[in-house]
Design a protein around this motif. Structure first.
Motif, PDB file in Angstrom:
ATOM      1  N   VAL A   1       1.123  -1.119   0.269  1.00  0.00           N
ATOM      2  CA  VAL A   1       0.230   0.300   0.324  1.00  0.00           C
ATOM      3  C   VAL A   1       0.848   1.194  -0.592  1.00  0.00           C
ATOM      4  O   VAL A   1       1.524   1.381   0.798  1.00  0.00           O
ATOM      5  N   LEU A   2       0.406   2.034  -1.146  1.00  0.00           N
ATOM      6  CA  LEU A   2       1.316   3.387  -1.044  1.00  0.00           C
ATOM      7  C   LEU A   2       0.385   4.457  -0.783  1.00  0.00           C
ATOM      8  O   LEU A   2      -0.553   4.551  -1.187  1.00  0.00           O
ATOM      9  N   LYS A   3       0.759   5.058   0.179  1.00  0.00           N
ATOM     10  CA  LYS A   3       0.308   6.793   0.365  1.00  0.00           C
ATOM     11  C   LYS A   3       1.104   7.854  -0.182  1.00  0.00           C
ATOM     12  O   LYS A   3       1.705   8.523  -0.106  1.00  0.00           O
ATOM     13  N   GLU A   4      -0.240   8.188  -0.985  1.00  0.00           N
ATOM     14  CA  GLU A   4       0.144   8.967  -2.103  1.00  0.00           C
ATOM     15  C   GLU A   4       0.336  10.751  -0.767  1.00  0.00           C
ATOM     16  O   GLU A   4      -0.551  10.753   0.134  1.00  0.00           O
TER      17      GLU A   4
ATOM     18  N   SER B   1       4.084   9.863  -5.078  1.00  0.00           N
ATOM     19  CA  SER B   1       4.760   9.302  -3.865  1.00  0.00           C
ATOM     20  C   SER B   1       5.267   9.033  -2.370  1.00  0.00           C
ATOM     21  O   SER B   1       6.068   9.269  -3.563  1.00  0.00           O
TER      22      SER B   1
ATOM     23  N   THR C   1      -2.966  -1.859  -9.792  1.00  0.00           N
ATOM     24  CA  THR C   1      -2.827  -0.993  -9.144  1.00  0.00           C
ATOM     25  C   THR C   1      -4.144  -0.725  -9.273  1.00  0.00           C
ATOM     26  O   THR C   1      -4.745  -0.798  -9.948  1.00  0.00           O
TER      27      THR C   1
ATOM     28  N   SER D   1      -6.951   1.745  -6.870  1.00  0.00           N
ATOM     29  CA  SER D   1      -6.275   3.481  -5.912  1.00  0.00           C
ATOM     30  C   SER D   1      -7.995   3.312  -4.844  1.00  0.00           C
ATOM     31  O   SER D   1      -9.187   3.764  -5.887  1.00  0.00           O
TER      32      SER D   1
ATOM     33  N   SER E   1      -8.535   8.717   1.165  1.00  0.00           N
ATOM     34  CA  SER E   1      -9.360   8.677   2.433  1.00  0.00           C
ATOM     35  C   SER E   1      -9.395   9.758   2.771  1.00  0.00           C
ATOM     36  O   SER E   1      -9.338  11.226   2.245  1.00  0.00           O
TER      37      SER E   1
ATOM     38  N   ASP F   1      -4.551   9.896  -0.848  1.00  0.00           N
ATOM     39  CA  ASP F   1      -4.891   9.047  -1.187  1.00  0.00           C
ATOM     40  C   ASP F   1      -3.992   7.494  -1.172  1.00  0.00           C
ATOM     41  O   ASP F   1      -2.650   8.042  -0.654  1.00  0.00           O
ATOM     42  N   ARG F   2      -4.448   6.726  -1.357  1.00  0.00           N
ATOM     43  CA  ARG F   2      -3.835   5.276  -1.165  1.00  0.00           C
ATOM     44  C   ARG F   2      -3.883   4.502  -2.857  1.00  0.00           C
ATOM     45  O   ARG F   2      -4.869   4.515  -3.536  1.00  0.00           O
TER      46      ARG F   2
ATOM     47  N   GLN G   1      -2.779   0.893  -3.699  1.00  0.00           N
ATOM     48  CA  GLN G   1      -2.968  -1.224  -3.097  1.00  0.00           C
ATOM     49  C   GLN G   1      -2.144  -1.296  -4.576  1.00  0.00           C
ATOM     50  O   GLN G   1      -2.944  -1.784  -6.029  1.00  0.00           O
TER      51      GLN G   1
END
Length: 68
Positions: free
Chosen positions: A9-12, A19, A44, A46, A49, A56-57, A59
């Motif tokens: 999971v990458l958090k923007e 990222s 991916t 998205s 949040s 934004d995340r 995955q």
């Protein structure tokens, strides 16, 4: 043939774009390569949040296949 599935999971960043932790994606790929796997597929998804400080995340789901 043997496969491994990994999710990252990458958090923007809250402010700006891009990222803040692409290194975790790179590390996951390099770790599996060191174990003798290669990246077969990556997808991916998205999601936003909500809330104060939300970001934004993304995955990333990766499928690796064994080279042996």
């Amino acid at each position: 043939m043997q496969y491994v599935v990994i999710q990252v999971v990458l958090k923007e960043k809250f402010l700006g774009t891009g990222s803040g932790n692409l290194t975790s994606l790179e590390k996951a790929i390099n770790d599996q390569a060191a174990k003798g796997y290669r990246l077969h597929t990556i997808t991916t998804a998205s999601s936003g949040s909500k809330g104060l400080g939300g970001a934004d995340r993304i995955q990333a789901t990766m499928v690796f296949e064994s080279l042996t």
